[in-house]
Design an enzyme around this catalytic site. Sequence first.
Site, PDB file in Angstrom:
ATOM      1  CG  ASP A 274      -2.169   0.827   1.022  1.00  0.00           C
ATOM      2  OD1 ASP A 274      -3.198   0.542   1.647  1.00  0.00           O
ATOM      3  OD2 ASP A 274      -2.102   1.779   0.215  1.00  0.00           O
ATOM      4  CD  GLU A 472      -6.668   5.892   2.469  1.00  0.00           C
ATOM      5  OE1 GLU A 472      -6.511   6.161   1.277  1.00  0.00           O
ATOM      6  OE2 GLU A 472      -5.719   5.533   3.212  1.00  0.00           O
TER       7      GLU A 472
HETATM    8  C1  GLC Z   1      -4.356   4.255  -0.029  1.00  0.00           C
HETATM    9  C2  GLC Z   1      -5.273   3.104   0.328  1.00  0.00           C
HETATM   10  C3  GLC Z   1      -5.398   2.044  -0.757  1.00  0.00           C
HETATM   11  C4  GLC Z   1      -5.264   2.706  -2.127  1.00  0.00           C
HETATM   12  C5  GLC Z   1      -3.858   3.249  -2.234  1.00  0.00           C
HETATM   13  C6  GLC Z   1      -3.637   4.004  -3.556  1.00  0.00           C
HETATM   14  O1  GLC Z   1      -3.563   4.598   1.083  1.00  0.00           O
HETATM   15  O2  GLC Z   1      -5.001   2.423   1.550  1.00  0.00           O
HETATM   16  O3  GLC Z   1      -6.658   1.386  -0.589  1.00  0.00           O
HETATM   17  O4  GLC Z   1      -5.498   1.742  -3.145  1.00  0.00           O
HETATM   18  O5  GLC Z   1      -3.507   4.120  -1.150  1.00  0.00           O
HETATM   19  O6  GLC Z   1      -4.382   5.195  -3.560  1.00  0.00           O
END
Ligand code: GLC
Length: 610
Positions: A274, A472
């Site tokens: 991530d 988030e």
């Molecule tokens: C974010 C999220 C993830 C996402 C990634 C790219 O922090 O946790 O779900 O796909 O970054 O944006």
Amino acid sequence: MTSPLHAPVLKARVETLLSRMTLDQKIGQMTQPERMACTPEDVKAYHLGSVLSGGGSCPGENKPADWVDMNDAYWVASMEEDEQHLAIPLIYGVDAIHGNSNVLGATVFPHNIGLGATRDPDLLKRIAQATAREILACGVDWTFAPTLAVARNDHWGRTYESYSEDTQLVTSYAAPFVEGMQSDLGDDGVAACVKHWVGDGGTTHGIDQGETTLSLGELRDVHMRPYQPAIDAGVLTVMASFNSWNGDKCHGHKQLLTDVLKDEMGFEGFIISDWDGIDYLSEDYYDAVGKGVNAGIDMFMVSVEWIEFISHVRNHVLNGTVSMQRIDDAVRRILLTKFAAGLFEKPRPQERPWSNSDSFGADQHREIAREAVRKSMVLLKNQDELLPLKKQARILVAGKSADNRGHQCGGFTVAWQGVQDNESIVGGTSVWEGIKNQAANAVLSEDGLGLDADPTLHDVAVVVIGERPYAEGMGDVRYGDNVLVEAGSQIKGLMKILEPYGRTLELAESHPEDLATIKNISSRGVPVIAVLLSGRPLIINKELDEVASFVAAWLPGSEGQGVADVLLGDFDFQGKLSFSWPKEAKAELNVGDQNYDPLFPFGFGLNYGR
Ligand code: GLC
């Protein structure tokens, strides 16, 4: 469906190409910067395997043509073979988690929490197929979806990205979505990514990126189970999760990433980290990189400091602290995925069949989204059968979210944290617009607060209330005053300390304007139908007491018309709660709990009784 990853002919092609690659070319394939931190020239010079758009990171005027042109430039650079560079097509990743929702004019589907209430896996497959076409229209090959989180605590800011608190329901959606998105992995397919591995929805207090404390057996039963049907359906990628399990970060967890996911469950695609997720593995970035690679992550979403990342991996190999065998395993998986996705056969993005297609935001996709809105709505209360409304009724429409397509869409829409207006959501209908289209005598409350309610003018009021968009950790509800949310990378000083969404799930506390609006109207003798736009169940006891009817509409997306379809009786309610609805803000409330005592139980949903 036999996973394309198992095709022997592809594995042979991988070995041939792998044997030609230098260490730098291999490490480049393992590296995924954010688009704002790298150019097409970088893609060739560093042999980059992928680039991503973080939420809201959009090229040009954020129209499909701008995306196609951007991807075309990256792809062409990746394919310019010469003495230093091998032609290996770049794969571009986006968060198309409810339609290709970053892009202006996209069809924005309901977020997963609403789809969970539909109990309709076939609908999920059709949504995924339509979303794939709108991703391909932008020249993009890969989406970081579906989320397979089993959200167990409504305080979590990502509850709306989860289909349900119930593992079986989430499991039932995994394969249909992957099959719909990846299709035959030909011209109609987009690589899917199931996330976040593993236990993201099980953290203590629902703290985003927090600690999930469970036995391995419980982790398997509740959070791992949805992944197996996705793997069996041939999902090409898995994203590692920020959370920790029993104190150890998933991004550095060899048992979870390699022993269980790859060896035991048979996943043959590649694991993507991530966003800067390995940064949390150590205060020392060199050490963090080694931990992430050796744990089994194959490609690294290293948003900005990707040159440093590449250097650290190279030094780990030269120092013998990361083996060539591990590097080859990671690159083999990445190449196999690219072959399986047909990327080596596709022409440049500008010349692909779906690029710039007018299927983007097309009516037939919006009709699927409108159907999903209808099927996702849950009727919690309908006193005196006030619903369905008659189309000739004199309807007062009020509430802060009555005419706000941004509020309908929630986070990960045009911007990471979403938007709060109509203009940014090009196309679609607000709830007000949907009602107005079908009910000639409907009027919009001038001030939105319902102070103009008048029983001599209005038969009934529809009051649209709820949460504003978030994403988030910024959507977390956290108690106490010194609890702030970290976002970004802690190692390179990019850490941002941000406010969580609020301190309570009590709607009357977090959004007192909603109860005020309801009371403004009900106290003037006009009966109220409340429509709640939210990313999770909220404590609504006070609002519930003040209204005749109450509808949970979740985050329905761009097609607010679907809400009107049901309120006005063209369609009946069919939505059933995929999350237990609490009486009070408890630690956790999930179906199957001992002393289970919800306000409305999992599976609850009224209808017109037709
Ligand atoms: C974010 C999220 C993830 C996402 C990634 C790219 O922090 O946790 O779900 O796909 O970054 O944006």
